[in-house]
Design a protein around this motif. Structure first.
Motif, short mmCIF file in Angstrom:
data_model
loop_
_atom_site.label_atom_id
_atom_site.label_comp_id
_atom_site.label_asym_id
_atom_site.label_seq_id
_atom_site.Cartn_x
_atom_site.Cartn_y
_atom_site.Cartn_z
N ASP A 1 0.65 -1.12 0.07
CA ASP A 1 -0.09 -0.12 0.12
C ASP A 1 0.82 1.36 -0.11
N TYR A 2 1.91 1.26 -0.11
CA TYR A 2 2.95 2.27 0.28
C TYR A 2 4.10 2.38 -0.63
N ASP A 3 4.26 3.73 -0.92
CA ASP A 3 5.54 4.00 -1.67
C ASP A 3 6.72 3.91 -0.81
N MET A 4 8.01 3.68 -1.40
CA MET A 4 9.11 3.29 -0.59
C MET A 4 10.38 4.28 -1.07
N SER A 5 11.32 4.40 -0.60
CA SER A 5 12.39 5.29 -0.83
C SER A 5 13.50 4.73 -0.49
N TRP A 6 14.73 4.91 -1.02
CA TRP A 6 16.19 4.75 -0.70
C TRP A 6 16.68 6.09 -0.44
N PHE A 7 17.52 6.19 0.89
CA PHE A 7 18.24 7.10 1.30
C PHE A 7 19.50 6.74 1.39
N ARG A 8 20.59 7.58 1.49
CA ARG A 8 21.93 7.58 1.91
C ARG A 8 22.62 8.66 2.96
N GLN A 9 23.32 8.40 3.54
CA GLN A 9 23.82 9.65 4.38
C GLN A 9 25.28 8.95 4.16
N ALA A 10 26.17 9.95 3.73
CA ALA A 10 27.85 9.95 3.42
C ALA A 10 28.15 10.61 4.88
N PRO A 11 29.51 10.35 5.38
CA PRO A 11 30.25 10.93 6.46
C PRO A 11 30.32 12.56 6.38
N GLY B 1 5.05 0.02 -8.34
CA GLY B 1 6.20 -0.04 -8.95
C GLY B 1 6.11 0.77 -10.28
N GLY B 2 5.07 1.42 -10.60
CA GLY B 2 5.14 1.95 -11.75
C GLY B 2 5.48 3.45 -12.04
N ILE B 3 5.79 4.10 -10.86
CA ILE B 3 6.50 5.55 -10.71
C ILE B 3 7.90 5.51 -10.05
N ILE B 4 8.87 5.89 -10.83
CA ILE B 4 10.06 5.84 -10.11
C ILE B 4 10.74 6.88 -10.49
N ASN B 5 11.56 7.44 -9.42
CA ASN B 5 12.36 8.70 -9.29
C ASN B 5 13.62 8.54 -9.03
N TYR B 6 14.75 9.14 -9.34
CA TYR B 6 16.20 8.98 -8.90
C TYR B 6 16.60 10.65 -8.75
N VAL B 7 17.57 10.77 -7.81
CA VAL B 7 18.08 12.00 -7.79
C VAL B 7 19.32 11.71 -9.05
N ASN C 1 6.14 -7.01 -3.80
CA ASN C 1 5.25 -6.72 -2.99
C ASN C 1 5.02 -8.19 -2.22
N ALA C 2 5.12 -9.31 -2.89
CA ALA C 2 4.78 -10.44 -2.28
C ALA C 2 5.80 -10.74 -1.28
N LYS C 3 6.85 -10.39 -1.38
CA LYS C 3 8.15 -10.60 -0.40
C LYS C 3 8.27 -9.42 0.55
N ALA C 4 7.53 -8.14 0.24
CA ALA C 4 7.54 -7.00 1.12
C ALA C 4 9.18 -6.55 1.26
N THR C 5 9.74 -6.44 0.12
CA THR C 5 10.96 -6.14 -0.02
C THR C 5 11.37 -5.18 -1.32
N VAL C 6 12.15 -4.08 -0.80
CA VAL C 6 12.47 -3.21 -1.92
C VAL C 6 14.06 -3.50 -2.17
N TYR C 7 14.12 -3.27 -3.36
CA TYR C 7 15.78 -3.46 -3.89
C TYR C 7 16.32 -2.22 -4.16
N LEU C 8 17.70 -1.96 -4.22
CA LEU C 8 18.46 -1.02 -4.84
C LEU C 8 19.55 -1.58 -5.68
N ARG D 1 8.02 6.47 1.87
CA ARG D 1 8.11 7.79 1.57
C ARG D 1 6.90 8.42 2.09
N TRP D 2 6.98 9.63 2.28
CA TRP D 2 5.96 10.47 2.65
C TRP D 2 5.50 10.32 4.51
N TYR D 3 6.39 9.39 5.04
CA TYR D 3 6.17 9.17 6.33
C TYR D 3 7.59 9.53 7.03
N PRO D 4 7.98 10.79 7.12
CA PRO D 4 9.05 11.26 7.81
C PRO D 4 9.04 10.63 9.51
#
Length: 115
Positions: free
Chosen positions: A30-40, A54-60, A73-80, A98-101
């Motif tokens: 039911d939810y959009d997902m995101s990958w974040f990263r934090q460098a030192p 899975g039909g709308i995707i955005n990248y930096v 979605n069957a495995k409740a897993t997101v990949y990068l 995404r959208w749930y800070p």
């Protein structure tokens, strides 16, 4: 909400890695997902997002053409999928709803790109 990232490691420039994020505690499909990263010494940034179906995707811009976000979605897993890795991709990578800070953050997975 629980998110557990895995798949990081040490890789040479130009190499590839696939990160996984196992989600639980909510209806993943039911939810959009995101990958974040934090460098030192830097703020956390969102690098990719995918909508619930899975039909709308955005990248930096810095990862376009090199990283691919996907979900099962069957495995409740997101990949990068990360290709052509650069030194500046070194960071701790996190997934997040995404959208749930206010959601808790997982432990993240360390990606180190070094020769």
């Amino acid at each position: 909400v629980q998110l557990v990232e895995s798949g990081g490691g040490l890789v040479q420039p130009g190499g590839s890695l696939r990160l996984s994020c196992a989600a639980s505690g909510f209806t993943f499909s039911d939810y959009d997902m995101s990958w974040f990263r934090q460098a030192p010494g830097k703020e956390r940034e969102m690098v990719a997002s995918i909508n619930y179906a899975g039909g709308i995707i955005n990248y930096v811009d810095s990862v376009k053409g090199r990283f691919t976000i996907s979900r099962d979605n069957a495995k409740a897993t997101v990949y990068l999928h990360m290709n052509s890795l650069k030194l500046e991709d070194t960071a701790v990578y996190y997934c997040h709803r995404r959208w749930y800070p206010g959601d808790p953050w997982g432990p993240g997975t360390q990606v180190t790109v070094s020769s």
